[in-house]
Design an enzyme around this catalytic site. Structure first.
Site, PDB file in Angstrom:
ATOM      1  N   CYS A 182     -10.255  -4.842   0.416  1.00  0.00           N
ATOM      2  CA  CYS A 182     -11.472  -3.968   0.453  1.00  0.00           C
ATOM      3  C   CYS A 182     -12.275  -4.389  -0.805  1.00  0.00           C
ATOM      4  CB  CYS A 182     -11.085  -2.582   0.647  1.00  0.00           C
ATOM      5  SG  CYS A 182     -10.290  -1.918  -0.969  1.00  0.00           S
TER       6      CYS A 182
ATOM      7  N   ASN B   7       0.788  -1.158  -0.167  1.00  0.00           N
ATOM      8  CA  ASN B   7       0.050  -0.068  -0.145  1.00  0.00           C
ATOM      9  C   ASN B   7       0.797   1.148  -0.030  1.00  0.00           C
ATOM     10  OD1 ASN B   7       0.761  -0.773   2.612  1.00  0.00           O
ATOM     11  ND2 ASN B   7      -1.057   0.240   3.672  1.00  0.00           N
TER      12      ASN B   7
ATOM     13  N   CYS C 273      -4.046   0.811  -2.531  1.00  0.00           N
ATOM     14  CA  CYS C 273      -3.937  -0.363  -1.722  1.00  0.00           C
ATOM     15  C   CYS C 273      -2.950  -1.472  -2.306  1.00  0.00           C
ATOM     16  CB  CYS C 273      -5.529  -1.185  -1.604  1.00  0.00           C
ATOM     17  SG  CYS C 273      -6.693  -0.351  -1.092  1.00  0.00           S
TER      18      CYS C 273
ATOM     19  N   GLU D 251       0.272   5.070   0.738  1.00  0.00           N
ATOM     20  CA  GLU D 251      -0.665   6.133   1.256  1.00  0.00           C
ATOM     21  C   GLU D 251      -0.160   7.665   0.762  1.00  0.00           C
ATOM     22  OE1 GLU D 251      -2.150   4.146   5.314  1.00  0.00           O
ATOM     23  OE2 GLU D 251      -0.747   5.546   5.461  1.00  0.00           O
TER      24      GLU D 251
ATOM     25  N   CYS E  33     -10.606  -3.171  -4.251  1.00  0.00           N
ATOM     26  CA  CYS E  33      -9.668  -4.373  -4.500  1.00  0.00           C
ATOM     27  C   CYS E  33     -10.352  -5.715  -4.962  1.00  0.00           C
ATOM     28  CB  CYS E  33      -8.917  -4.606  -3.629  1.00  0.00           C
ATOM     29  SG  CYS E  33      -7.524  -3.057  -3.403  1.00  0.00           S
TER      30      CYS E  33
ATOM     31  N   GLU F 148      -3.025  -4.531  -2.867  1.00  0.00           N
ATOM     32  CA  GLU F 148      -3.684  -5.429  -4.031  1.00  0.00           C
ATOM     33  C   GLU F 148      -3.856  -4.680  -5.315  1.00  0.00           C
ATOM     34  OE1 GLU F 148      -4.790  -4.534  -1.099  1.00  0.00           O
ATOM     35  OE2 GLU F 148      -6.094  -6.294  -0.004  1.00  0.00           O
TER      36      GLU F 148
HETATM   37 ZN   LIG Z   1      -8.281  -2.363  -1.394  1.00  0.00          ZN
END
Ligand SMILES: [Zn+2]
Length: 128
Positions: free
Chosen positions: A78, A36, A47, A38, A81, A49
């Site tokens: 999530c 990830n 993310c 940010e 993803c 993924e």
């Molecule tokens: Zn995600």
């Protein structure tokens, strides 16, 4: 699984302190990683993924056989993803969730995590 745990250590997560690593194994058993990343604007955060998906597709992968996600609490991908991963996955693509000690916590089929994937063309028969 060790690679997913290792790539999580490269995450840029100064805001959430929640590092995630992802490894995607493609149809040729090649592994592609993502962590990830940010951003101060929060909304631009990406993310692990989806970063792994970009890495896999950039390397020429077409189908995802196995997905491993490593995080402190071994969380599931999530919703966004799941949809992105499903684009390149099959009904039997497996998702392994591990913690940052490398212990497997859960195993799912992606098709069970996202049972009604959005598709432009439906493969279900219209109701009469
Ligand atoms: Zn995600």
């Amino acid at each position: 699984m060790r690679l997913a745990k290792d790539v999580a250590t490269r995450a840029h997560a100064p805001y959430s302190q929640f590092s995630v690593g992802c490894v995607i194994v493609d149809e040729n058993d090649q592994m592609h990683v993502g962590c990830n990343v940010e951003n101060a604007s929060y909304g631009l955060t990406m993310c692990a993924e989806r970063n792994a998906t970009g890495s896999a597709i950039s390397a020429g992968a077409e189908r995802f056989k196995t997905i491993v996600v490593a995080s402190r609490k071994a969380v599931t991908p999530c919703g966004a993803c799941r949809q992105v991963l499903a684009e390149f996955s099959s009904h039997d693509t497996e998702v392994f969730l591990i913690d940052l000690d490398g212990r497997q916590r859960e195993q799912h089929l992606l098709s069970h995590l996202l049972p009604h994937q959005f598709k432009l063309e439906s493969d279900s028969k219209p109701q009469s």
